[in-house]
Design an enzyme around this catalytic site. Structure first.
Site, mmCIF file in Angstrom:
data_model
loop_
_atom_site.group_PDB
_atom_site.id
_atom_site.type_symbol
_atom_site.label_atom_id
_atom_site.label_comp_id
_atom_site.label_asym_id
_atom_site.label_seq_id
_atom_site.Cartn_x
_atom_site.Cartn_y
_atom_site.Cartn_z
ATOM 1 N N ALA A 90 51.088 14.194 41.220
ATOM 2 C CA ALA A 90 51.280 13.270 42.078
ATOM 3 C C ALA A 90 50.979 11.908 42.035
ATOM 4 C CB ALA A 90 51.188 13.805 43.611
ATOM 5 N N LYS A 91 51.917 10.910 42.368
ATOM 6 C CA LYS A 91 51.548 9.811 42.129
ATOM 7 C C LYS A 91 50.577 9.200 42.972
ATOM 8 C CE LYS A 91 56.294 8.167 40.908
ATOM 9 N NZ LYS A 91 57.720 7.902 41.492
#
Ligand code: GLU
Length: 315
Positions: free
Chosen positions: A254-255
């Site tokens: 995930a960013k």
């Protein structure tokens, strides 16, 4: 209740020319998982001898970080993934407004001024979705007039249908009953921002996209997008969903989860050919230790052949 099935069976016949796209949300730096999806989307467009589009999905102004468009472009170039045309959704608001006006003129939308809390309460009161599914908006505003004192979201009055979609890569089929499992979803939020499902459907159709290759997280969103295409009289593209990359715990990158960014690898002096190789190997492909994206085309063609695609392009 009808079952409108958009299934594909047997061999996939390819319309020419194919148009594929990579459609990142510029909300943070690309991580390796985003890069893998970008690589596969590019390989797919090019394996079919088609056009490849880059579309920044930057409508959600609260989450967008404008600098990431530039970084993403540089990351893609570094990885050897080119594109034929670039779009930004924030520059296409009139296009979405037109499409929304068409649905509204057909009586298919309604304004909704319920607050988040009121909606949650309505979901609880209506016994909501079957266990384990997403909460389904029970359509309260279909019958209650919108409050003129509050900003209104616009919802789509979903048809009473079950929509089935078959993935052209995995061959899996997903059927969803729109009122029971999806509910009347938002096309434009009450802050005026057009919703992802709506913009993506309008864009894919108006950009002539024939092949949507994207992360498997969007597979459950596909039947509602197909339903919306039908309501707008748009063709349904081919869908190919690819697995998301996970970390050693099996959790998806995930960013916000601190996954290493492509930018950091690029600026840290890593060789793009080694990164591309690592992405290929993470798919189980026996790629050399250094490889270019273009050199992976035979791997993707083999994957497509396995999925029943017939490719006559010599690119
Ligand atoms: N913008 C979406 C994302 O970054 C992808 C949308 C799509 O491919 O349909 O997750």
């Amino acid at each position: 209740m009808t079952c409108a099935c958009a299934s594909l069976s047997g061999m996939t016949v390819l319309p020419a020319p194919a148009v594929g796209r990579f459609a990142p949300s510029p909300t943070g730096a690309m991580h390796l998982g985003n890069a893998r999806t970008a690589l596969l989307a590019w390989l797919h467009s090019r394996a079919l001898g088609g056009q490849h589009l880059l579309r920044f999905e930057d409508l959600d102004t609260g989450r967008v970080r404008p600098w990431t468009c530039d970084t993403t472009r540089r990351d893609l170039e570094w990885l050897g993934l080119d594109w034929d045309a670039e779009y930004r959704q924030s520059e296409r608001l009139d296009v979405y407004a037109d499409a929304l006006a068409r649905l509204t003129a057909a009586g298919e939308t309604y304004p909704c001024t319920c607050t988040r809390r009121e909606i949650q309460q309505a979901i609880l009161d209506s016994a909501g979705a079957p266990h384990g599914h997403e909460p389904v908006y029970p359509g309260t505003c279909r019958v209650h007039a919108a409050d003129p004192g509050r900003p209104a979201a616009i919802r789509w009055r979903v048809p009473d249908e079950t929509v089935c979609v078959t993935d052209a890569l995995t061959r899996g089929t997903l059927c969803q009953n729109l009122p029971g499992e999806v509910g009347d979803f938002v096309l434009r939020r009450n802050d005026g921002v057009f919703a992802y499902h709506f913009a993506v459907v309008v864009d894919d159709a108006l950009m002539g996209v024939t092949d949507v290759l994207r992360g498997a997280d969007l597979w459950p969103a596909t039947p509602r997008q197909v339903a919306l295409q039908r309501a707008l009289g748009f063709p349904t593209p081919r869908y190919l969903h690819v697995p998301l990359m996970t970390d050693y715990r099996g959790e998806r990158l995930a960013k916000r989860g601190g996954a290493p960014s492509v930018q950091a690898l690029r600026e840290g002096g890593e060789a793009a050919s080694r990164v591309v190789s690592a992405l290929a190997r993470s798919l189980g492909w026996e790629a050399p230790e250094r490889v270019t994206a273009a050199e992976l085309l035979p791997f993707w063609r083999a994957r497509l052949a396995e999925a029943g695609f017939f490719i006559n392009s010599q690119t």
